[in-house]
Design a protein around this motif. Structure first.
Motif, PDB file in Angstrom:
ATOM      1  N   VAL A  68      26.274 -31.026  11.999  1.00  0.00           N
ATOM      2  CA  VAL A  68      25.204 -31.837  11.723  1.00  0.00           C
ATOM      3  C   VAL A  68      23.845 -31.160  11.667  1.00  0.00           C
ATOM      4  CG1 VAL A  68      23.691 -34.009  12.227  1.00  0.00           C
ATOM      5  CG2 VAL A  68      26.030 -34.266  12.095  1.00  0.00           C
ATOM      6  N   SER A  69      23.560 -30.174  12.715  1.00  0.00           N
ATOM      7  CA  SER A  69      22.553 -29.552  12.905  1.00  0.00           C
ATOM      8  C   SER A  69      22.396 -28.363  11.833  1.00  0.00           C
ATOM      9  CB  SER A  69      22.484 -28.810  14.525  1.00  0.00           C
ATOM     10  OG  SER A  69      23.380 -27.888  14.586  1.00  0.00           O
ATOM     11  N   GLU A  70      23.407 -28.251  11.073  1.00  0.00           N
ATOM     12  CA  GLU A  70      23.259 -27.037  10.115  1.00  0.00           C
ATOM     13  C   GLU A  70      23.098 -27.654   8.847  1.00  0.00           C
ATOM     14  OE1 GLU A  70      24.034 -23.865  10.268  1.00  0.00           O
ATOM     15  OE2 GLU A  70      25.147 -24.093  12.261  1.00  0.00           O
ATOM     16  N   ILE A  71      22.729 -28.961   8.533  1.00  0.00           N
ATOM     17  CA  ILE A  71      22.467 -29.421   7.522  1.00  0.00           C
ATOM     18  C   ILE A  71      21.123 -29.883   7.180  1.00  0.00           C
ATOM     19  CG2 ILE A  71      23.083 -31.604   5.906  1.00  0.00           C
ATOM     20  CD1 ILE A  71      25.873 -31.757   7.173  1.00  0.00           C
ATOM     21  N   GLY A  72      20.534 -29.425   5.902  1.00  0.00           N
ATOM     22  CA  GLY A  72      19.218 -29.494   5.834  1.00  0.00           C
ATOM     23  C   GLY A  72      18.888 -30.967   4.810  1.00  0.00           C
ATOM     24  N   PHE A  73      18.013 -31.907   5.146  1.00  0.00           N
ATOM     25  CA  PHE A  73      18.127 -33.099   4.118  1.00  0.00           C
ATOM     26  C   PHE A  73      16.995 -33.730   4.711  1.00  0.00           C
ATOM     27  CE2 PHE A  73      19.926 -37.443   3.573  1.00  0.00           C
ATOM     28  CZ  PHE A  73      19.363 -37.627   2.368  1.00  0.00           C
ATOM     29  N   GLU A  74      15.757 -33.617   3.839  1.00  0.00           N
ATOM     30  CA  GLU A  74      14.509 -34.223   4.278  1.00  0.00           C
ATOM     31  C   GLU A  74      14.540 -35.620   4.478  1.00  0.00           C
ATOM     32  OE1 GLU A  74      11.788 -33.891   1.182  1.00  0.00           O
ATOM     33  OE2 GLU A  74      10.263 -34.956   2.380  1.00  0.00           O
ATOM     34  N   GLY A  75      14.229 -36.114   5.677  1.00  0.00           N
ATOM     35  CA  GLY A  75      14.064 -37.562   5.826  1.00  0.00           C
ATOM     36  C   GLY A  75      15.558 -38.217   6.218  1.00  0.00           C
ATOM     37  N   GLY A  76      16.457 -37.368   6.553  1.00  0.00           N
ATOM     38  CA  GLY A  76      17.866 -37.885   6.766  1.00  0.00           C
ATOM     39  C   GLY A  76      18.076 -38.387   7.860  1.00  0.00           C
ATOM     40  N   GLN A  77      18.668 -39.399   8.195  1.00  0.00           N
ATOM     41  CA  GLN A  77      18.749 -40.407   9.409  1.00  0.00           C
ATOM     42  C   GLN A  77      20.327 -40.236   9.939  1.00  0.00           C
ATOM     43  OE1 GLN A  77      16.919 -44.280   9.637  1.00  0.00           O
ATOM     44  NE2 GLN A  77      17.285 -44.165   7.301  1.00  0.00           N
ATOM     45  N   TYR A  78      20.591 -39.917  11.316  1.00  0.00           N
ATOM     46  CA  TYR A  78      21.829 -40.141  11.754  1.00  0.00           C
ATOM     47  C   TYR A  78      21.601 -40.680  13.451  1.00  0.00           C
ATOM     48  CZ  TYR A  78      20.805 -35.471  13.846  1.00  0.00           C
ATOM     49  OH  TYR A  78      20.181 -34.430  14.351  1.00  0.00           O
ATOM     50  N   ARG A  79      22.753 -41.261  13.815  1.00  0.00           N
ATOM     51  CA  ARG A  79      22.512 -41.561  15.281  1.00  0.00           C
ATOM     52  C   ARG A  79      22.961 -40.449  15.977  1.00  0.00           C
ATOM     53  NH1 ARG A  79      24.364 -47.533  16.764  1.00  0.00           N
ATOM     54  NH2 ARG A  79      24.457 -46.515  18.745  1.00  0.00           N
ATOM     55  N   THR A  80      22.470 -40.259  17.265  1.00  0.00           N
ATOM     56  CA  THR A  80      22.814 -39.172  18.281  1.00  0.00           C
ATOM     57  C   THR A  80      23.803 -39.528  19.334  1.00  0.00           C
ATOM     58  OG1 THR A  80      20.868 -39.356  19.845  1.00  0.00           O
ATOM     59  CG2 THR A  80      20.375 -37.984  17.610  1.00  0.00           C
ATOM     60  N   ASP A  81      23.982 -40.837  19.328  1.00  0.00           N
ATOM     61  CA  ASP A  81      24.955 -41.284  20.517  1.00  0.00           C
ATOM     62  C   ASP A  81      26.413 -41.661  20.013  1.00  0.00           C
ATOM     63  OD1 ASP A  81      24.112 -43.210  18.932  1.00  0.00           O
ATOM     64  OD2 ASP A  81      23.686 -44.567  20.869  1.00  0.00           O
ATOM     65  N   ILE A  82      26.708 -41.458  18.797  1.00  0.00           N
ATOM     66  CA  ILE A  82      28.152 -41.605  18.501  1.00  0.00           C
ATOM     67  C   ILE A  82      29.231 -41.120  19.370  1.00  0.00           C
ATOM     68  CG2 ILE A  82      30.067 -41.432  16.639  1.00  0.00           C
ATOM     69  CD1 ILE A  82      27.278 -43.089  15.869  1.00  0.00           C
ATOM     70  N   ALA A  83      29.799 -42.020  19.965  1.00  0.00           N
ATOM     71  CA  ALA A  83      30.956 -41.755  20.757  1.00  0.00           C
ATOM     72  C   ALA A  83      30.519 -41.206  22.224  1.00  0.00           C
ATOM     73  CB  ALA A  83      32.008 -40.749  20.086  1.00  0.00           C
ATOM     74  N   ALA A  84      29.089 -41.018  22.433  1.00  0.00           N
ATOM     75  CA  ALA A  84      28.631 -40.831  23.671  1.00  0.00           C
ATOM     76  C   ALA A  84      29.265 -41.411  24.928  1.00  0.00           C
ATOM     77  CB  ALA A  84      27.218 -41.038  23.609  1.00  0.00           C
ATOM     78  N   LEU A  85      29.329 -43.019  24.741  1.00  0.00           N
ATOM     79  CA  LEU A  85      29.503 -43.785  26.019  1.00  0.00           C
ATOM     80  C   LEU A  85      31.304 -43.289  26.298  1.00  0.00           C
ATOM     81  CD1 LEU A  85      27.850 -47.090  25.498  1.00  0.00           C
ATOM     82  CD2 LEU A  85      27.566 -45.268  27.242  1.00  0.00           C
ATOM     83  N   ALA A  86      31.997 -43.113  25.079  1.00  0.00           N
ATOM     84  CA  ALA A  86      33.478 -42.697  25.273  1.00  0.00           C
ATOM     85  C   ALA A  86      33.678 -41.622  26.072  1.00  0.00           C
ATOM     86  CB  ALA A  86      34.206 -42.610  23.969  1.00  0.00           C
ATOM     87  N   VAL A  87      32.464 -40.289  26.003  1.00  0.00           N
ATOM     88  CA  VAL A  87      32.849 -39.362  26.481  1.00  0.00           C
ATOM     89  C   VAL A  87      32.357 -39.612  28.074  1.00  0.00           C
ATOM     90  CG1 VAL A  87      31.810 -37.084  26.838  1.00  0.00           C
ATOM     91  CG2 VAL A  87      32.296 -37.869  24.590  1.00  0.00           C
ATOM     92  N   ALA A  88      31.330 -40.300  28.093  1.00  0.00           N
ATOM     93  CA  ALA A  88      30.665 -40.702  29.523  1.00  0.00           C
ATOM     94  C   ALA A  88      32.048 -41.310  30.439  1.00  0.00           C
ATOM     95  CB  ALA A  88      29.576 -41.258  29.460  1.00  0.00           C
ATOM     96  N   GLY A  89      32.772 -42.188  29.835  1.00  0.00           N
ATOM     97  CA  GLY A  89      33.769 -42.877  30.414  1.00  0.00           C
ATOM     98  C   GLY A  89      33.168 -44.159  31.140  1.00  0.00           C
TER      99      GLY A  89
END
Ligand code: AMP
Ligand code: GLY
Length: 423
Positions: A402-423
């Motif tokens: 995702v960090s490689e993509i350039g897209f003005e105003g682009g929106q994305y969530r930064t916490d997808i699957a975060a809780l699943a990793v944290a357990g």
């Protein structure tokens, strides 16, 4: 096989990529598709919602199987028209597709089939809504009946907000006031031939726009599969899946068959794992988006055979679909202003660098080619999908891409699957 896929989202791109990944080579066609799908299938200029046009095309081009991605062609009767002409189609007819389109229909089927779901009251006036809110208690859930593209639902602790929501939809018909179901959500897909079902592997979707499940409901901002926490709660995915198959999918498919509206296609069970058992919040009559982007890359059996077996009434003899142990995470990139008023026409850059991250591929949705430039032309633009040994690795890879993509105003969530990793 010669396969025509209807639709133009990342879900349809995921279906096409899964068909392409098979050992057998297929001739793949997509209508209308998008810029990314155009790299993997022949794009056909066809109105996917026009039953006569789709049927004529399938006939003229000797299509062996039509796969319907989105709901609109189902509601328009495209599957009915194809089936009348004897063309194998994966997707229910208009009558069975009401399982998604009409929440009242779905509730009735669930009640008759004895399927666990929350209590619900169908209210025709604001007074009836108020009484139901007080009866069922907070948090409040109010849903418009019929299609509202995710916008028809409000879940809120605020009684006035629930009433106001009901007031906007009451002029168009009754609303459903539902009991709030508390617990993690699971999307579980079943292939159905009208009589028998086969489950796929569970996934979890992230419906709200913002991190920490804040902001408005969307079509879905990300997903992951499998769900490691099912092991802890159920002693393994298999136990959970078997239970939902027996208690939910089979009774519903059986009930629809008994009513003369057999469901042939993808039954999407939207579930909540409550302390009081697994309950249904909704059914859809199609593959979920973005869950498909994480479920199909893990499928190790040929998708075309499964879809054709469902379309031809032959699932009974099929083994359970097999999945790899790898984990998949999808992060959806959306345009500025999504979901209300997405800004369109902006340029996308860095997609090659994103795809070059190990384990990563892109499933395109609202993209179009403009000469050498790729532009976004809608709300959800693409899914960045990563496979890895476990959720943590897939997640890390997806966000690096995702960090490689350039897209003005682009929106994305930064916490997808975060809780699943944290357990
Ligand atoms: P639906 O359009 O019915 O899928 O609802 C959209 C989202 O609202 C669901 O994915 C849930 O996150 C939430 N939701 C819907 N119904 C309920 C309910 N009865 N209890 C809790 N959350 C719900
Ligand atoms: N991801 C939710 C849906 O496809 O309806």
């Amino acid at each position: 096989m010669r396969i025509l896929v209807l639709g133009s989202g990342a879900r349809e791109h995921a279906i096409i990529l899964a068909l392409r990944a098979e050992a057998t080579e297929h001739a793949l066609f997509a209508a209308p598709g998008n810029a990314g799908i155009g790299q993997d299938a022949v794009l056909v200029d066809l109105d996917a919602n026009d039953p006569a046009a789709v049927t004529a095309y399938a006939n003229e081009h000797a299509i062996d199987l039509v796969v319907i991605g989105p709901e609109a062609p189902l509601v328009a009767g495209v599957a009915d028209s194809l089936r009348e002409r004897g063309i194998p189609v994966f997707g229910p007819g208009r009558a069975a597709a009401q399982l998604e389109g009409s929440k009242a229909f779905a509730k009735r089927i669930m009640e008759t089939a004895g399927v666990p779901t929350g209590r619900a009251v169908r209210a025709h006036t604001l007074d009836e809504v108020a009484a139901a809110l007080d009866d069922l208690g907070a948090p409040h859930v109010v849903k418009a009946d019929g299609l509202a593209a995710g916008k028809g639902v409000i879940v809120t602790p605020d009684r006035d907000a629930a009433l106001a929501h009901a007031e906007t939809y009451l002029p168009t018909g009754p609303v459903l006031v539902e009991e709030f179901l508390d617990g993690p959500e699971v999307s579980l897909f079943f292939l159905s031939d009208g009589d028998h079902v086969l489950p796929l592997s569970p996934a979890q979707d992230f419906k709200r726009l913002g991190d920490g499940d804040t902001g408005p409901n969307t079509g879905g901002m990300g997903a992951y599969s499998p769900l490691p926490w099912l092991d802890e709660r159920f002693g393994g995915e298999r136990t959970f899946v078997d239970r939902v198959t027996a208690e939910i999918a089979e009774p519903v498919i059986g009930r629809l068959d008994a009513e003369g509206t057999p469901f042939i296609g993808l039954l999407y069970a939207g579930l909540i794992v409550t302390d009081d058992g697994v309950k249904v919040i909704e059914f859809n009559a199609r593959f979920g988006d973005p869950e498909t982007q994480v479920v199909l890359p893990r499928l190790t059996d040929p998708l075309s055979e499964l879809l054709l077996a469902a379309a031809s009434g032959n699932l009974e003899d099929h083994d359970l679909p097999a999945f790899s142990d790898q984990a998949a995470v999808a992060v959806v990139l959306a345009s500025e202003g999504y979901p209300e008023h997405p800004v369109t026409g902006r340029e996308l850059t860095g997609l090659d660098a994103a795809s070059a991250v190990e384990g990563v591929h892109l499933a395109h949705a609202a993209t179009t080619r403009d000469g050498e430039v790729l532009r976004a032309i809608g709300g959800r633009v693409l899914s960045v999908v990563a496979l890895g040994a476990d959720i943590a690795e897939s997640r890390d890879r997806a966000y690096r891409a995702v960090s490689e993509i350039g897209f003005e105003g682009g929106q994305y969530r930064t916490d997808i699957a975060a809780l699943a990793v944290a357990g």
